[in-house]
Design a protein around this motif. Structure first.
Motif, PDB file in Angstrom:
ATOM      1  N   GLY A   1       0.825  -1.213   0.000  1.00 35.53           N
ATOM      2  CA  GLY A   1       0.000   0.000   0.000  1.00 35.53           C
ATOM      3  C   GLY A   1       0.853   1.255   0.000  1.00 35.53           C
ATOM      4  N   ALA A   2       1.894   1.246   0.830  1.00 41.73           N
ATOM      5  CA  ALA A   2       2.783   2.409   0.912  1.00 41.73           C
ATOM      6  C   ALA A   2       3.586   2.572  -0.379  1.00 41.73           C
ATOM      7  CB  ALA A   2       3.714   2.260   2.106  1.00 41.73           C
ATOM      8  N   LEU A   3       4.045   1.455  -0.943  1.00 36.50           N
ATOM      9  CA  LEU A   3       4.833   1.502  -2.182  1.00 36.50           C
ATOM     10  C   LEU A   3       4.006   2.093  -3.329  1.00 36.50           C
ATOM     11  CD1 LEU A   3       7.559   0.490  -3.569  1.00 36.50           C
ATOM     12  CD2 LEU A   3       6.209  -1.511  -4.267  1.00 36.50           C
ATOM     13  N   ILE A   4       2.776   1.617  -3.470  1.00 35.39           N
ATOM     14  CA  ILE A   4       1.936   2.082  -4.580  1.00 35.39           C
ATOM     15  C   ILE A   4       1.495   3.534  -4.346  1.00 35.39           C
ATOM     16  CG2 ILE A   4      -0.192   1.664  -5.878  1.00 35.39           C
ATOM     17  CD1 ILE A   4       2.056  -0.414  -6.351  1.00 35.39           C
ATOM     18  N   ALA A   5       1.237   3.897  -3.084  1.00 34.55           N
ATOM     19  CA  ALA A   5       0.881   5.293  -2.794  1.00 34.55           C
ATOM     20  C   ALA A   5       2.020   6.225  -3.190  1.00 34.55           C
ATOM     21  CB  ALA A   5       0.559   5.454  -1.309  1.00 34.55           C
ATOM     22  N   GLU A   6       3.245   5.836  -2.904  1.00 38.47           N
ATOM     23  CA  GLU A   6       4.402   6.658  -3.259  1.00 38.47           C
ATOM     24  C   GLU A   6       4.598   6.696  -4.781  1.00 38.47           C
ATOM     25  OE1 GLU A   6       5.965   8.803  -1.819  1.00 38.47           O
ATOM     26  OE2 GLU A   6       7.878   9.055  -2.842  1.00 38.47           O
ATOM     27  N   LEU A   7       4.353   5.562  -5.439  1.00 40.94           N
ATOM     28  CA  LEU A   7       4.415   5.548  -6.903  1.00 40.94           C
ATOM     29  C   LEU A   7       3.428   6.561  -7.486  1.00 40.94           C
ATOM     30  CD1 LEU A   7       4.981   4.446  -9.768  1.00 40.94           C
ATOM     31  CD2 LEU A   7       3.298   2.641  -9.293  1.00 40.94           C
ATOM     32  N   VAL A   8       2.205   6.529  -7.001  1.00 40.80           N
ATOM     33  CA  VAL A   8       1.181   7.429  -7.543  1.00 40.80           C
ATOM     34  C   VAL A   8       1.531   8.886  -7.231  1.00 40.80           C
ATOM     35  CG1 VAL A   8      -1.258   8.077  -7.387  1.00 40.80           C
ATOM     36  CG2 VAL A   8      -0.611   5.659  -7.516  1.00 40.80           C
ATOM     37  N   ARG A   9       2.042   9.151  -6.025  1.00 39.02           N
ATOM     38  CA  ARG A   9       2.451  10.511  -5.702  1.00 39.02           C
ATOM     39  C   ARG A   9       3.503  11.010  -6.708  1.00 39.02           C
ATOM     40  NH1 ARG A   9       6.163  13.461  -3.854  1.00 39.02           N
ATOM     41  NH2 ARG A   9       7.635  11.763  -3.547  1.00 39.02           N
ATOM     42  N   LYS A  10       4.479  10.145  -6.992  1.00 40.98           N
ATOM     43  CA  LYS A  10       5.517  10.542  -7.954  1.00 40.98           C
ATOM     44  C   LYS A  10       4.942  10.693  -9.361  1.00 40.98           C
ATOM     45  CE  LYS A  10       9.761   8.766  -5.928  1.00 40.98           C
ATOM     46  NZ  LYS A  10      10.821   7.755  -6.086  1.00 40.98           N
ATOM     47  N   GLN A  11       4.062   9.756  -9.757  1.00 42.99           N
ATOM     48  CA  GLN A  11       3.468   9.873 -11.089  1.00 42.99           C
ATOM     49  C   GLN A  11       2.763  11.223 -11.236  1.00 42.99           C
ATOM     50  OE1 GLN A  11       1.136   6.167 -10.994  1.00 42.99           O
ATOM     51  NE2 GLN A  11       2.239   5.463 -12.807  1.00 42.99           N
ATOM     52  N   LEU A  12       2.004  11.602 -10.200  1.00 45.97           N
ATOM     53  CA  LEU A  12       1.203  12.819 -10.283  1.00 45.97           C
ATOM     54  C   LEU A  12       2.054  14.079 -10.201  1.00 45.97           C
ATOM     55  CD1 LEU A  12      -1.824  11.832  -8.001  1.00 45.97           C
ATOM     56  CD2 LEU A  12      -1.687  11.724 -10.499  1.00 45.97           C
ATOM     57  N   THR A  13       3.188  14.018  -9.524  1.00 42.11           N
ATOM     58  CA  THR A  13       3.967  15.239  -9.307  1.00 42.11           C
ATOM     59  C   THR A  13       5.167  15.369 -10.239  1.00 42.11           C
ATOM     60  OG1 THR A  13       5.221  14.156  -7.541  1.00 42.11           O
ATOM     61  CG2 THR A  13       3.307  15.453  -6.877  1.00 42.11           C
ATOM     62  N   GLU A  14       5.697  14.244 -10.747  1.00 43.38           N
ATOM     63  CA  GLU A  14       6.940  14.311 -11.520  1.00 43.38           C
ATOM     64  C   GLU A  14       6.738  14.188 -13.030  1.00 43.38           C
ATOM     65  OE1 GLU A  14       9.562  11.205 -10.216  1.00 43.38           O
ATOM     66  OE2 GLU A  14       9.821  12.056  -8.221  1.00 43.38           O
ATOM     67  N   THR A  15       5.554  13.763 -13.459  1.00 45.35           N
ATOM     68  CA  THR A  15       5.384  13.420 -14.868  1.00 45.35           C
ATOM     69  C   THR A  15       4.943  14.647 -15.671  1.00 45.35           C
ATOM     70  OG1 THR A  15       4.610  11.265 -14.086  1.00 45.35           O
ATOM     71  CG2 THR A  15       4.324  11.743 -16.427  1.00 45.35           C
ATOM     72  N   PRO A  16       5.619  14.932 -16.786  1.00 47.94           N
ATOM     73  CA  PRO A  16       5.163  16.030 -17.645  1.00 47.94           C
ATOM     74  C   PRO A  16       3.719  15.778 -18.096  1.00 47.94           C
ATOM     75  CG  PRO A  16       7.293  15.172 -18.390  1.00 47.94           C
ATOM     76  CD  PRO A  16       6.809  14.249 -17.317  1.00 47.94           C
ATOM     77  N   ALA A  17       2.964  16.853 -18.275  1.00 48.85           N
ATOM     78  CA  ALA A  17       1.525  16.719 -18.555  1.00 48.85           C
ATOM     79  C   ALA A  17       1.246  15.887 -19.802  1.00 48.85           C
ATOM     80  CB  ALA A  17       0.902  18.104 -18.691  1.00 48.85           C
ATOM     81  N   ASP A  18       2.143  15.926 -20.783  1.00 45.82           N
ATOM     82  CA  ASP A  18       1.869  15.176 -22.013  1.00 45.82           C
ATOM     83  C   ASP A  18       2.257  13.707 -21.904  1.00 45.82           C
ATOM     84  OD1 ASP A  18       4.619  15.237 -22.114  1.00 45.82           O
ATOM     85  OD2 ASP A  18       4.748  16.056 -24.142  1.00 45.82           O
ATOM     86  N   ALA A  19       2.686  13.290 -20.729  1.00 45.33           N
ATOM     87  CA  ALA A  19       3.121  11.893 -20.552  1.00 45.33           C
ATOM     88  C   ALA A  19       2.275  11.156 -19.522  1.00 45.33           C
ATOM     89  CB  ALA A  19       4.598  11.856 -20.149  1.00 45.33           C
ATOM     90  N   ILE A  20       1.128  11.715 -19.141  1.00 42.83           N
ATOM     91  CA  ILE A  20       0.278  11.044 -18.149  1.00 42.83           C
ATOM     92  C   ILE A  20      -1.198  11.306 -18.446  1.00 42.83           C
ATOM     93  CG2 ILE A  20       0.505  13.012 -16.543  1.00 42.83           C
ATOM     94  CD1 ILE A  20       0.358  10.892 -14.240  1.00 42.83           C
ATOM     95  N   HIS A  21      -1.993  10.258 -18.250  1.00 41.86           N
ATOM     96  CA  HIS A  21      -3.457  10.367 -18.285  1.00 41.86           C
ATOM     97  C   HIS A  21      -3.982   9.688 -17.027  1.00 41.86           C
ATOM     98  CE1 HIS A  21      -3.905  11.562 -22.572  1.00 41.86           C
ATOM     99  NE2 HIS A  21      -2.823  10.829 -22.761  1.00 41.86           N
ATOM    100  N   VAL A  22      -4.826  10.392 -16.282  1.00 37.91           N
ATOM    101  CA  VAL A  22      -5.445   9.829 -15.084  1.00 37.91           C
ATOM    102  C   VAL A  22      -6.951   9.815 -15.309  1.00 37.91           C
ATOM    103  CG1 VAL A  22      -5.777  10.099 -12.603  1.00 37.91           C
ATOM    104  CG2 VAL A  22      -3.608  10.779 -13.644  1.00 37.91           C
ATOM    105  N   PHE A  23      -7.580   8.690 -15.004  1.00 35.15           N
ATOM    106  CA  PHE A  23      -9.030   8.581 -15.161  1.00 35.15           C
ATOM    107  C   PHE A  23      -9.641   8.142 -13.844  1.00 35.15           C
ATOM    108  CE2 PHE A  23      -7.169   7.476 -19.356  1.00 35.15           C
ATOM    109  CZ  PHE A  23      -7.630   8.580 -20.057  1.00 35.15           C
ATOM    110  N   THR A  24     -10.800   8.724 -13.518  1.00 37.34           N
ATOM    111  CA  THR A  24     -11.470   8.354 -12.268  1.00 37.34           C
ATOM    112  C   THR A  24     -12.954   8.114 -12.521  1.00 37.34           C
ATOM    113  OG1 THR A  24     -11.954  10.656 -11.726  1.00 37.34           O
ATOM    114  CG2 THR A  24      -9.904   9.743 -10.847  1.00 37.34           C
ATOM    115  N   LEU A  25     -13.528   7.294 -11.669  1.00 34.83           N
ATOM    116  CA  LEU A  25     -14.985   7.188 -11.559  1.00 34.83           C
ATOM    117  C   LEU A  25     -15.329   7.571 -10.134  1.00 34.83           C
ATOM    118  CD1 LEU A  25     -16.023   3.919 -13.455  1.00 34.83           C
ATOM    119  CD2 LEU A  25     -16.694   6.263 -14.021  1.00 34.83           C
ATOM    120  N   GLU A  26     -16.296   8.454  -9.976  1.00 33.16           N
ATOM    121  CA  GLU A  26     -16.675   8.837  -8.621  1.00 33.16           C
ATOM    122  C   GLU A  26     -18.180   8.907  -8.483  1.00 33.16           C
ATOM    123  OE1 GLU A  26     -15.963  13.081  -7.438  1.00 33.16           O
ATOM    124  OE2 GLU A  26     -14.777  13.031  -9.268  1.00 33.16           O
TER     125      GLU A  26
END
Ligand SMILES: CC(C)(COP(=O)(O)OP(=O)(O)OC[C@H]1O[C@@H](n2cnc3c(N)ncnc32)[C@H](O)[C@@H]1OP(=O)(O)O)[C@@H](O)C(=O)NCCC(=O)NCCS
Length: 179
Positions: free
Chosen positions: A31-56
């Protein structure tokens, strides 16, 4: 249920969803490993290199998935790799994951992405169009620990064909622990 592409201001909600989901399914360390991965994905990735999709639903995230760019040095196709994906534990097994991935893949197709890759359970991901591919057909950024989990699909009218590497991933995934 509301589908959203690249939600803004939801970084902590996303990290919390992934942490809770993977802690429930695979333990606190994962859980901690994946949370840190997602934090890095969201903060370190240039906008043209990431797509995030949610259902709420009613303001709460039910599920989310992240696609980031994979670059193949000798191939001009646009490739994104899916991972991670999570549906909150209380709502798993109700089709939310498949609905999220189908809609996300449709957005990628419309955005001109040629190929989607992922690394996970073939039995699950084949439900949304992924098929097994070998490391020869699509070199991964690192030697895979579970080569049978390497999966891909063409998002264009062109059938699947081998991707010419070597490949490289975004910085958040640039760690052999994820491969
Ligand atoms: C994997 C996950 C995203 C699937 O989402 P979901 O909303 O529960 O799945 P759906 O309801 O859309 O699909 C359910 C189907 O997938 C199967 N399935 C669900 N999770 C599965 C898994 N981990 N492996 C294989 N099959 C799985 C179910 O048996 C069911 O099959 P059926 O339609 O033939 O009955 C979700 O269960 C989850 O978040 N799990 C914990 C985190 C995780 O493992 N993420 C994936 C790795 S990144």
């Amino acid at each position: 249920m509301t589908f959203t592409r690249n939600p803004t201001g939801r970084e902590q909600d996303l990290i919390d969803l992934f942490k809770a989901t993977f802690t429930a399914s695979e333990g606190a360390e994962e859980g901690a490993l994946i949370a840190e991965l997602v934090r890095k994905q969201l903060t370190e990735t240039p906008a043209d290199a990431i797509h995030v999709f949610t259902l709420e639903e009613e303001g709460s995230l039910l599920g989310a998935c992240v696609f980031t760019r994979l670059t193949y040095a000798e191939d001009d196709r646009t490739v994104f790799v899916l991972g991670p994906v999570a549906v909150m534990p209380e709502r798993q097994g109700q089709g939310i994951g498949q609905a999220l991935l189908h809609q996300g893949l449709r957005v990628l197709r419309d955005a001109g992405v040629d190929v989607a890759m992922t690394y996970g359970d073939p039995n699950y991901y084949q439900k949304v169009g992924f098929q097994s591919v070998s490391e020869d057909e699509a070199p991964a950024p690192f030697k895979l620990q579970f080569p049978h989990g390497w999966l891909g699909q063409s998002l264009t009218d062109r059938p699947w064909s081998a991707l010419k590497g070597p490949s490289s991933c975004v910085s958040a995934l640039n760690d052999p622990v994820f491969w």
